[in-house]
Every structure is written in C-alpha cells, then in structure tokens.
Motif scaffolding. Structure first.
Motif, PDB file in Angstrom:
ATOM      1  N   GLU A 278      86.862  57.773 116.763  1.00  0.00           N
ATOM      2  CA  GLU A 278      85.687  57.472 115.948  1.00  0.00           C
ATOM      3  C   GLU A 278      85.045  56.355 116.894  1.00  0.00           C
ATOM      4  O   GLU A 278      85.701  55.433 117.204  1.00  0.00           O
ATOM      5  CB  GLU A 278      86.229  56.872 114.636  1.00  0.00           C
ATOM      6  N   PRO A 279      84.045  56.633 117.160  1.00  0.00           N
ATOM      7  CA  PRO A 279      83.264  55.679 118.203  1.00  0.00           C
ATOM      8  C   PRO A 279      82.926  54.467 117.505  1.00  0.00           C
ATOM      9  O   PRO A 279      82.603  54.382 116.328  1.00  0.00           O
ATOM     10  CB  PRO A 279      82.036  56.688 118.663  1.00  0.00           C
ATOM     11  N   ALA A 280      82.654  53.429 118.294  1.00  0.00           N
ATOM     12  CA  ALA A 280      82.070  52.146 117.803  1.00  0.00           C
ATOM     13  C   ALA A 280      80.665  52.469 117.091  1.00  0.00           C
ATOM     14  O   ALA A 280      79.783  53.263 117.870  1.00  0.00           O
ATOM     15  CB  ALA A 280      81.929  50.846 118.789  1.00  0.00           C
ATOM     16  N   GLN A 281      80.028  51.637 116.240  1.00  0.00           N
ATOM     17  CA  GLN A 281      78.712  52.002 115.785  1.00  0.00           C
ATOM     18  C   GLN A 281      77.945  50.673 115.962  1.00  0.00           C
ATOM     19  O   GLN A 281      77.985  49.812 115.518  1.00  0.00           O
ATOM     20  CB  GLN A 281      78.809  52.063 114.429  1.00  0.00           C
ATOM     21  N   PRO A 282      76.813  51.028 116.767  1.00  0.00           N
ATOM     22  CA  PRO A 282      75.913  50.002 117.139  1.00  0.00           C
ATOM     23  C   PRO A 282      75.163  49.678 116.242  1.00  0.00           C
ATOM     24  O   PRO A 282      74.477  50.481 115.371  1.00  0.00           O
ATOM     25  CB  PRO A 282      74.883  50.483 118.498  1.00  0.00           C
ATOM     26  N   GLY A 335      70.490  27.653 103.912  1.00  0.00           N
ATOM     27  CA  GLY A 335      70.270  28.622 102.826  1.00  0.00           C
ATOM     28  C   GLY A 335      69.673  29.993 103.387  1.00  0.00           C
ATOM     29  O   GLY A 335      69.235  30.588 102.544  1.00  0.00           O
ATOM     30  N   LEU A 336      69.979  30.254 104.770  1.00  0.00           N
ATOM     31  CA  LEU A 336      69.019  31.344 105.126  1.00  0.00           C
ATOM     32  C   LEU A 336      69.934  32.579 105.592  1.00  0.00           C
ATOM     33  O   LEU A 336      71.151  31.981 106.400  1.00  0.00           O
ATOM     34  CB  LEU A 336      68.018  30.865 106.403  1.00  0.00           C
ATOM     35  N   PRO A 337      69.758  33.631 105.520  1.00  0.00           N
ATOM     36  CA  PRO A 337      70.619  34.700 106.264  1.00  0.00           C
ATOM     37  C   PRO A 337      70.331  34.744 107.835  1.00  0.00           C
ATOM     38  O   PRO A 337      69.376  34.102 108.120  1.00  0.00           O
ATOM     39  CB  PRO A 337      70.177  35.835 105.606  1.00  0.00           C
ATOM     40  N   VAL A 338      70.940  35.334 108.407  1.00  0.00           N
ATOM     41  CA  VAL A 338      70.879  35.529 109.621  1.00  0.00           C
ATOM     42  C   VAL A 338      70.910  37.133 110.127  1.00  0.00           C
ATOM     43  O   VAL A 338      71.318  38.205 109.354  1.00  0.00           O
ATOM     44  CB  VAL A 338      72.077  34.850 110.662  1.00  0.00           C
ATOM     45  N   ARG A 339      70.221  37.608 111.306  1.00  0.00           N
ATOM     46  CA  ARG A 339      70.467  38.892 111.718  1.00  0.00           C
ATOM     47  C   ARG A 339      70.826  38.779 113.176  1.00  0.00           C
ATOM     48  O   ARG A 339      70.698  37.869 113.915  1.00  0.00           O
ATOM     49  CB  ARG A 339      68.769  39.404 112.007  1.00  0.00           C
ATOM     50  N   VAL A 340      71.824  39.703 113.447  1.00  0.00           N
ATOM     51  CA  VAL A 340      72.684  39.716 114.711  1.00  0.00           C
ATOM     52  C   VAL A 340      72.789  41.163 115.030  1.00  0.00           C
ATOM     53  O   VAL A 340      73.006  42.254 114.424  1.00  0.00           O
ATOM     54  CB  VAL A 340      73.689  39.151 114.529  1.00  0.00           C
ATOM     55  N   SER A 341      73.028  41.497 116.310  1.00  0.00           N
ATOM     56  CA  SER A 341      73.172  42.809 116.865  1.00  0.00           C
ATOM     57  C   SER A 341      74.836  42.823 117.444  1.00  0.00           C
ATOM     58  O   SER A 341      75.323  42.110 117.862  1.00  0.00           O
ATOM     59  CB  SER A 341      72.526  43.072 118.061  1.00  0.00           C
ATOM     60  N   GLY A 342      75.199  44.114 117.765  1.00  0.00           N
ATOM     61  CA  GLY A 342      76.441  44.340 117.989  1.00  0.00           C
ATOM     62  C   GLY A 342      76.966  45.696 117.771  1.00  0.00           C
ATOM     63  O   GLY A 342      76.263  46.549 117.623  1.00  0.00           O
ATOM     64  N   ARG A 343      78.394  45.838 118.037  1.00  0.00           N
ATOM     65  CA  ARG A 343      78.915  47.073 117.706  1.00  0.00           C
ATOM     66  C   ARG A 343      80.064  46.751 116.547  1.00  0.00           C
ATOM     67  O   ARG A 343      81.380  46.214 116.748  1.00  0.00           O
ATOM     68  CB  ARG A 343      79.664  47.603 118.880  1.00  0.00           C
ATOM     69  N   LEU A 344      80.061  47.823 115.574  1.00  0.00           N
ATOM     70  CA  LEU A 344      81.026  47.747 114.628  1.00  0.00           C
ATOM     71  C   LEU A 344      82.030  48.598 115.266  1.00  0.00           C
ATOM     72  O   LEU A 344      82.073  49.836 115.578  1.00  0.00           O
ATOM     73  CB  LEU A 344      80.693  48.353 113.313  1.00  0.00           C
ATOM     74  N   ALA A 354      81.650  43.620 117.403  1.00  0.00           N
ATOM     75  CA  ALA A 354      82.059  43.090 118.904  1.00  0.00           C
ATOM     76  C   ALA A 354      80.777  42.952 119.722  1.00  0.00           C
ATOM     77  O   ALA A 354      79.696  43.662 119.161  1.00  0.00           O
ATOM     78  CB  ALA A 354      82.972  44.211 119.589  1.00  0.00           C
ATOM     79  N   GLY A 355      80.807  41.975 120.730  1.00  0.00           N
ATOM     80  CA  GLY A 355      79.544  41.914 121.351  1.00  0.00           C
ATOM     81  C   GLY A 355      78.399  41.351 120.588  1.00  0.00           C
ATOM     82  O   GLY A 355      77.264  41.664 120.935  1.00  0.00           O
ATOM     83  N   ALA A 356      78.766  40.509 119.904  1.00  0.00           N
ATOM     84  CA  ALA A 356      77.722  39.763 118.991  1.00  0.00           C
ATOM     85  C   ALA A 356      76.714  39.076 119.763  1.00  0.00           C
ATOM     86  O   ALA A 356      76.997  38.424 120.581  1.00  0.00           O
ATOM     87  CB  ALA A 356      78.153  38.877 117.885  1.00  0.00           C
ATOM     88  N   ARG A 357      75.533  39.168 119.605  1.00  0.00           N
ATOM     89  CA  ARG A 357      74.303  38.640 120.453  1.00  0.00           C
ATOM     90  C   ARG A 357      73.087  38.506 119.618  1.00  0.00           C
ATOM     91  O   ARG A 357      72.758  39.200 118.627  1.00  0.00           O
ATOM     92  CB  ARG A 357      74.185  39.220 121.804  1.00  0.00           C
TER      93      ARG A 357
END
Length: 397
Positions: A278-282, A335-344, A354-357
């Motif tokens: 099962e591939p990682a999910q961007p 008290g703020l949410p954040v937005r982040v990219s990476g691979r599940l 993984a690779g959070a940025r």
C-alpha cells in the motif's frame, strides 16, 4: 398491542414462516391453504406451538398472527428472540460458527471475547471496503466505518462457538437502498477463499492483489486469523432478509464460506503483503496540536495533531525541525490550528506523517479560537519538553 391484519406494518405471514424455518423451528402440519403449525427446536420452549396463517385473506388471519407473536414473546427458546428481532427490523443475518473443543468457564469467556472481537473486525473491514477499497486501510475512514456498524444488533455467543449479527436493510419500496454490508462481506469472503486456495495450490500470492477490488484487505485477513486461531475451522453464513430478498447477483441461499488452520500462513502472508504494497499517501492537512514532545529545549521534536481536514484519519504524529516545532508550539498557545504537508505512511497504519514540512498557522474565526484555547487550558500538561523518562509510544487512534 399488535396491529390488525390489514395494517401494512404487521409482519407478513410468509416472512414469519421463512424466519421460523431459518431458526430451526419445525413445521408440524396444519390446515392446508389456511395455516401451518410450528414448534421450536429441542430445548427451552419445546412445548410452544404456533399457528401461522398462510396469508391475510381469511377473517381469522389477524387473530392467528397476534396469538403467534404473543407466544413468541413468551417463548423461552433463544431462537424465538432471534425471530422477533428479525421481524421488528428487516435484517440480513451474518452467522459465525467456530469449531472449538470443550472448554472450562474461563476459557469459554475468552473464546466469546475472541469471537466478538473477530466478528467486529470483520464487519469493520467490510464497511471500510464499501467506502474505498484498499489493501491496507489502517486508520483511514475508521470513524465512518464505526458509524456504519451502529445499527447492527448482535446476538448471544454461547461458549464462543456461534454468533449472529442482524444487519438492518431497507425493504423494496422504502427509501433509497444503501449498499448492503452483508453482501459486501460475503463477496469479500468468497474472494478471500478463492485467493487462499490459489496460494495453497501454486505458492503464489498475486491472486490477493486482484482480490482488493472485491473488498479483501489486511483488516479482513487479520479478522480471519483472529477467528481461526485456536479452532478446527470457522464457517461464516449469510442469510438475506426475507422482506428484502437477495441482492442482485447473489444466490437466494448462498453457501457458507469456511476457513481452517491450514489457511493461516496464506492469510498472514497476504496481510503482510498488503501493508508492504500500500503506497504512502501525499497530503496537506489541517489539524490542531494535541501534544508536543522533544528530548531537549532545542532541536527537532514530535507533535501529535488532531486532523480537521485533508486526511481520512483522526490523529497523526509528525517529527518537525526546530523552526516548525517552535511554530507549532506558538500556534498551540494561541489556540490556532496548523497546516502541514507530508506523506501518510502505510506501515504505521497511516498515523505517521513522514517528511513533514511547510508548517504554518491557520487563521480561524473568534468563536473557534476561543474553543481551541479552552481545550488548551484544560490540557496544559500536553505542552512541554521531555527531560528523561520514556516517550508515550505509538498513537492509538
């Protein structure tokens, strides 16, 4: 009080007769064309006798139905309760049977827990497959699958050998019919049986790849392993709701699907293959910080996020560099949410990013910000550095 026989909500005599036969009641004659007489299986309630009309055309049909339902309600036979359950809520029935030797009381309790746990895991796998077929679902779509199981009714599991689950369905002519969970599970089990036979005959596991489209997945193979371990074999049978009939493409009385201890190596191998393939999910997800953790006051650290959008999981864990970790801490305090990219990643059940940025705070309206701040003040111990001791380990989502 039961409704008169001309009430369309009163049970159909043909449905009642079909359910009695399904649950082991014996037909003992009666007046041909008018009514039939039924007696329960041997055991409690053996003295009960029901007169069930063949239809609603005769003047006494309503009275006979009322008397039959009243007798069922007072009958001590366990099958009587199952018949009444299926009458009140038209349901497909899924039945598990495990071949296990005689056990002591503590062992029987353990067997019951294993049976219920394995059956629920199997139903979760079927619900996940109706959402989005995949070889390994992990934490994805779990909340939706759990919601799909809420209307189900589970029967007894005496000695850990047998369990029946009633899956409500919409009879023809009712509201728009949803996909039938029992049908999806039966298709997946039949396909898993075929793939397992192919693996045992040829030594090849590629049949499990094609089986994913039919609902076979790691979650299903794990459930089969749970149910089969410690037994001489298991049997799963599906019976369609008489009021709804069989789904399109299925036999009116499908045969049971069976698995034995000899199938365990193939099932375990298939489950491991599904996780590996099962591939990682961007993703680029938005979430609120639940926990921050790092070894020292400076350097990278780990955060746990409650996912608001961008991924079909409830929580993820990510390792951040020093700057992003500091940003996550400030956002949490504000008290703020954040937005982040990476691979599940599949290997962690899609719970690790993984690779959070590119982590950045997200502006929210004042009401949402106040709610998040209230959560922070109630959980002040979640923010801090780690100074010795053990980490809190893997997330349990």
């Amino acid at each position: 009080m039961h409704r008169p026989t001309d009430d369309p909500h009163q049970p159909d005599p043909a449905v009642l007769g079909a359910l009695l036969a399904r649950h082991g009641w014996r037909r003992r004659g009666g007046e041909p064309g008018r009514y039939s007489r039924w007696t329960p299986p041997e055991g409690p309630g053996a003295g009960t006798s029901l007169l069930v009309p063949t239809g609603r055309a005769f003047p006494d049909s309503g009275e006979l139905l009322t008397e039959a339902l009243t007798a069922l309600e007072h009958c001590p036979a366990p099958s009587a309760r199952d018949v009444l359950t299926a009458l009140r809520t038209p349901s497909d029935e899924i039945r598990w049977h495990r071949e296990i030797p005689g056990t002591t009381a503590p062992a029987a309790w353990t067997a019951q827990e294993r049976l219920r746990t394995g059956a629920r895991a199997m139903l979760i796998a079927a619900a996940l497959a109706t959402t989005a077929p995949a070889g390994h679902h992990g934490a994805r779509h779990r909340r939706r699958a759990g919601t799909a199981l809420e209307p189900l009714l589970a029967g007894r599991a005496p000695g850990g050998r047998e369990l029946t689950v009633f899956v409500p369905v919409t009879p023809p002519g009712g509201p728009a019919e949803a996909p039938r969970l029992a049908a999806g599970l039966l298709r997946a089990l039949q396909t898993a049986r075929d793939a397992t036979d192919y693996r045992r005959a040829t030594g090849r596991t590629d049949a499990f790849d094609a089986a994913v489209a039919a609902g076979v997945c790691k979650e299903l193979t794990d459930a089969l392993v749970t149910l089969t371990t410690g037994t001489q074999g298991i049997r799963i049978t599906v019976e369609w709701a008489p009021a709804a009939g069989p789904p399109e493409g299925f036999a009116a009385r499908p045969g049971p699907v069976e698995f034995s201890p000899g199938d365990l190596p193939a099932l375990r191998e298939a489950g491991a293959r599904y996780v590996r393939d099962e591939p990682a999910q961007p993703v680029r997800l938005t979430g609120t910080v639940l926990r921050l953790r790092r070894e020292a006051p400076g350097g990278p650290g780990t955060v746990r996020l409650r996912v608001l959008e961008g991924a079909d999981v409830t929580q993820v864990r990510a390792v951040l560099d020093e700057d992003d970790y500091r940003t996550a801490g400030h956002a949490h305090l504000a008290g703020l949410p954040v937005r982040v990219s990476g691979r599940l990643e599949s290997r962690s059940g899609f719970r690790r990013l993984a690779g959070a940025r590119d982590l950045a705070p997200v502006a929210v309206d004042e009401a949402e910000r106040d709610r998040l701040l209230k959560t922070l003040h109630e959980n002040l111990d979640l923010l801090g550095e780690k100074h010795g001791g053990e980490d809190d380990g893997e997330d349990t989502v």
